[in-house]
Design an enzyme around this catalytic site. Sequence first.
Site, short mmCIF file in Angstrom:
data_model
loop_
_atom_site.label_atom_id
_atom_site.label_comp_id
_atom_site.label_asym_id
_atom_site.label_seq_id
_atom_site.Cartn_x
_atom_site.Cartn_y
_atom_site.Cartn_z
N ALA A 189 0.84 -1.19 0.00
CA ALA A 189 0.00 0.00 0.00
C ALA A 189 0.87 1.24 0.00
O ALA A 189 1.96 1.24 0.56
CB ALA A 189 -0.89 0.00 1.23
N SER A 194 -2.42 1.98 3.91
CA SER A 194 -2.19 0.65 4.47
C SER A 194 -3.10 0.36 5.65
O SER A 194 -3.27 1.19 6.54
CB SER A 194 -0.74 0.50 4.93
OG SER A 194 -0.59 -0.73 5.62
N ASP A 203 -0.24 -9.63 10.15
CA ASP A 203 0.30 -10.55 9.16
C ASP A 203 0.74 -11.80 9.92
O ASP A 203 1.65 -11.74 10.75
CB ASP A 203 1.49 -9.93 8.42
CG ASP A 203 1.05 -8.88 7.41
OD1 ASP A 203 -0.14 -8.89 7.02
OD2 ASP A 203 1.89 -8.06 7.00
N GLU A 253 -3.84 -12.56 -0.27
CA GLU A 253 -2.88 -12.49 0.85
C GLU A 253 -3.39 -13.38 1.99
O GLU A 253 -4.04 -12.91 2.92
CB GLU A 253 -2.72 -11.04 1.34
CG GLU A 253 -2.02 -10.14 0.35
CD GLU A 253 -1.54 -8.81 0.98
OE1 GLU A 253 -1.72 -8.62 2.20
OE2 GLU A 253 -1.00 -7.99 0.23
N TRP A 255 -2.07 -14.43 4.44
CA TRP A 255 -1.43 -14.14 5.73
C TRP A 255 -1.96 -12.88 6.40
O TRP A 255 -1.74 -12.65 7.58
CB TRP A 255 0.08 -14.00 5.52
CG TRP A 255 0.43 -12.79 4.67
CD1 TRP A 255 0.66 -11.52 5.11
CD2 TRP A 255 0.54 -12.74 3.23
NE1 TRP A 255 0.91 -10.68 4.04
CE2 TRP A 255 0.84 -11.41 2.87
CE3 TRP A 255 0.41 -13.70 2.22
CZ2 TRP A 255 1.02 -11.01 1.54
CZ3 TRP A 255 0.58 -13.29 0.90
CH2 TRP A 255 0.88 -11.97 0.56
ZN LIG Z 1 -0.43 -7.23 5.85
#
Ligand SMILES: [Zn+2]
Length: 281
Positions: A189, A194, A203, A253, A255
Site C-alpha cells: 500500500a 495501508s 500478518d 494475501e 497471511w
Molecule cells: Zn499485511
Amino acid sequence: MQSRYNYLQGKKKKKWPYIVSGTIAGIFIGVIVVWVGMNDWNIDKSIEELRNLTEVKQTVEVGKTGESIVEKPIVEEPVQEIPVKEVPVVEEVDMSGANGYIGHEILPEEPTVKEDIVIASKKYPLPSTYAPGESKEARAAFQEMTAEATLSGYELVAFSTYRSFDYQTQLYDRYVTNDGQEAADRYSARPGYSEHQTGLAFDIGEQHFEQHFARESFGETEAGKWVAANAHRYGFIMRYPNGAEKITGYMYEPWHFRYVGEELALKVYEANVTLEEFLDL
Ligand SMILES: [Zn+2]
C-alpha cells in the site's frame, strides 16, 4: 457570334472554381469525419484532442526558443496545488488495474469509519497523522488464537502488525525502487492507504517457516488452512481473499488478517464475502 466550342469553353471556365472549392470543402469534411471517427465518434473528445494537439505544438515551440523542456521533469503536483478542473469521483472503481487508486492523492483529515470499523483501503485512505499504535484488543485476541493453535500443533506468529505512516513510506519507496510502481502497487500500500496503519491488521505466519511469510504458499500450509478456518472465531477476517483483487485492490494475501471483532468477523466469514462487499464500501 460565339461558336459552340467557345461557348462550351466559356462555360467550363466558369465551372472550375466551383469544382476546386467543392473539392476543398469535400477534403475538409472528410478530415473532420476521419478525426471524429478516430476519437470514437465523440465530438467533445475530438475537440479536446484537437486542443491537446495545439498545446503540444506550443510546448515544442517553447522548447525551440531555447527554454529546455528536459530541465522540467514531470513532478507530481504538490498537494496544495489543487487543479481547477476537479476529476470526477468514479463510483465503480475497477481495482483490477495495477494500482486501483482513485487518483485523489490527498489524504483526509479524519479516517473513514463505517459501522464502528475504521476503513483503510485504496478508496479510503487514512490521515498521515493517524497513529493509534497496535490495538491491544486485537493483540489479546491474537494471543488467544495462538494459544488454541498451539493445541493443534501450530506455532503462530504475527510478523507484522502496526506500521506508522513514516514506516509505510519507507517500505513503499523501497518496493518502488526495486520493482517499479506498478508492481509495488499490487502488493504494497502507498503511505496512508495501508491497513497496517490502523493497528488492527496482523500478518500471520508459522514460527520456523519464514519461507511462507507474506507468500501465497502460506495458504497451502496446514497452519495457513487452520488460520483461514478459525481466525473469525477470534475476531479476525482474511482481508484479501483469493480472486477478489478487483474488489479489494490487492492480490490474494492468505497471511493478512484484519481484526473487526468476533461478531462482525463471524458474519463476514459466514457470508463468505470481502469487507468491501459486506459493508458496501
Ligand atoms: Zn499485511
